[in-house]
Design a protein around this motif. Sequence first.
Motif, PDB file in Angstrom:
ATOM      1  N   GLU A 105       0.895  -1.229  -0.032  1.00  0.00           N
ATOM      2  CA  GLU A 105       0.015   0.002  -0.101  1.00  0.00           C
ATOM      3  C   GLU A 105       0.805   1.382   0.024  1.00  0.00           C
ATOM      4  N   LYS A 164       3.162   4.234  -1.377  1.00  0.00           N
ATOM      5  CA  LYS A 164       3.337   4.662  -2.552  1.00  0.00           C
ATOM      6  C   LYS A 164       4.907   5.139  -2.688  1.00  0.00           C
ATOM      7  N   LYS A 165       5.545   4.987  -3.849  1.00  0.00           N
ATOM      8  CA  LYS A 165       6.843   5.496  -4.317  1.00  0.00           C
ATOM      9  C   LYS A 165       6.637   7.042  -4.021  1.00  0.00           C
ATOM     10  N   TYR A 191      10.978   5.006  -1.381  1.00  0.00           N
ATOM     11  CA  TYR A 191       9.616   5.468  -0.832  1.00  0.00           C
ATOM     12  C   TYR A 191       9.343   6.567   0.205  1.00  0.00           C
ATOM     13  N   PHE A 209       0.642   6.931   1.594  1.00  0.00           N
ATOM     14  CA  PHE A 209      -0.470   5.904   1.151  1.00  0.00           C
ATOM     15  C   PHE A 209      -1.418   6.430   0.126  1.00  0.00           C
ATOM     16  N   SER A 210      -1.331   7.598  -0.203  1.00  0.00           N
ATOM     17  CA  SER A 210      -2.054   8.287  -1.218  1.00  0.00           C
ATOM     18  C   SER A 210      -1.082   8.878  -2.275  1.00  0.00           C
ATOM     19  N   ASP A 211      -1.454   8.886  -3.367  1.00  0.00           N
ATOM     20  CA  ASP A 211      -0.675   9.716  -4.586  1.00  0.00           C
ATOM     21  C   ASP A 211      -1.327  10.873  -4.908  1.00  0.00           C
ATOM     22  N   GLN A 271       0.760  14.928  -2.404  1.00  0.00           N
ATOM     23  CA  GLN A 271       2.251  14.840  -2.792  1.00  0.00           C
ATOM     24  C   GLN A 271       2.857  16.217  -2.672  1.00  0.00           C
TER      25      GLN A 271
END
Length: 446
Positions: free
Chosen positions: A116, A118-119, A147, A344-346, A351
Motif C-alpha cells: 500500500e 506509494k513510491k 519510498y 499511502f495516497s498519491d 504529494q
Amino acid sequence: MTALRSRRRHGYIALGLTAVAALALAGCAEGGGDSGDSGSVEGETVEIAGGITGSEAENLQKTFEQFEKDTGITVNYTGDKGFEGNIVTKVAGGSAPDIAIVPQPGLFRSLVDTGEVKKAPADVEANVDQYWSETWKKIGTVDDTFYAAPMLANLKGYVYYSPKSFAEWGVEIPTTWDELITLTDTIREKTGTTPWCAGFSSEAASGWPGTDWVEDLVLRQAGPDVYDSWADGDTPFTDPDIEAAFDSVGEILLNPDYVNAGFGDVKSINSTAFGDPIAAAVANGTCALTHQASFLTANFLTAQTADGQTPTVAPDGDVYAFILPGPEAGELAVEGGGELVTAFSDDAATQAVLEFMSTPEFADARVKLGGAISANTGADPTLASSEFLTEAMKIVQDPNTVFRFDASDLMPATVGSGSFWRGMVDWIDGKPTPQVLEDIQAGYQD
C-alpha cells in the motif's frame, strides 16, 4: 547561497510548492473555488498519523501553518501512543492515513510489504538527494525503490552531566572509555554516592534505552563494518564483538557501586521511567551522569534544579552533555534515529505535503519551535532551541561524521523491538550475558 536558500531569507517556500499554490488559485479562478476542480488542491485535507504525541505533536502541527496558508491545503496530524502496534493492521485493513510518520525502518519495511505504500514523488527524491546523505536515503529505500524521506533526527549516545558539579569536583569531560570509568570512580570518591542513573521503563515497551548503550559500544569498539553486519543480521548477538559491547556496558549498568543514583539498586533501572533520570536527577544534582539521546533535552523544559529553577542547558550551566567516548580519543562514530515520511495516497495535495516535509523550510520551521534537530543539510542549525541542539544538529549534518542508524530499529521487529528489548530487561534483572545473547538471537527464528 542557492536560490532556494535565498528565498528562505524572504519567507518564501520552494518553487514546487509555489506552483502548487498557483494551481490552487487557478482552480479557484476557473471553478469558483470548488476543491474538486481538476488541478486544484485548495480546500483539500491531508491526514497524517504517527506516534508523536503531547507538546511535540502540537509543534509538528504548528509547522504546517505557513504551508496551509500558502497552498490552501489543510493538514491534520493525529498522534497515537499505540501507533507502532496498530498501523500495519490499519493499512492492511484499508484504513490507512494519507501519510504516516514511521519511527522505525523495520516497521516501515513491514508497511511496504503490505503493497500500500506509494513510491516517493520525484521532487521528494530530488530533495533527499540534495539535502541528505546516502545513509539516510538508504533507510527509506526497499529493493532499490525509494519510498520515504526522512523527517527529523536524533543523535544518540550522549552522557548528560552538570558542568557546575564538574567544576566543583575538579573533573573534566572524558575522551576515552577508560577515562569515563576513571571519572566515575572519582565522582564516587568525592560524593560518596553512586554516580550514574538510568531508566529502561517506557509506556510503549521497556528495555529499548539499554539497546542504545549496546549499539554505541558496538559502533565505537568494533567499528562501522561490524555494526552494519550486526544490524543486517549477519553477525549474531553471540559473536565476541557483541558480547564485548555488553561487557563494557555492564561495567557501569551492572555495577551496584555505580548505579542507580536516586532510584535504588541495579534492578531499579527496569522500573525507572527512561525520562526520569534527566528530569529529576541530573538537573537537581541527585545523579551525576546519565546516558540518553538528544531528544531528551525537551525534558528540561519541565525539570527543576535543586533550588526550583528551570535548568540552564549550557557548557557552563546546570546541565550539558558529551558524546559517550570509545576506546580511542578523537574518533566520531555516532548512531541515531529519525522518522520516515511514508505515503499511502498519491493525490496532488498529499504529494505537495510530502514535498514540503522534505525541504529545508519544513526542517527550519520545526527546529525553530524547539526540542528538535534535522539532518537536512539545507536547514539552519542556529535555529535550534539551545546551544546543545545546535551542536548535535551540526554533527548529524556533517558529511565527515560516521553516522549509523539505530541498529535495533533496522533489525526485524521480532528482534529489534522484541527479543533485544526483552533481553535488556532480563540482563538488568540478573540473567547471565551468554544466555541473554542466545535468547536475543533466537528472536530471528520467531
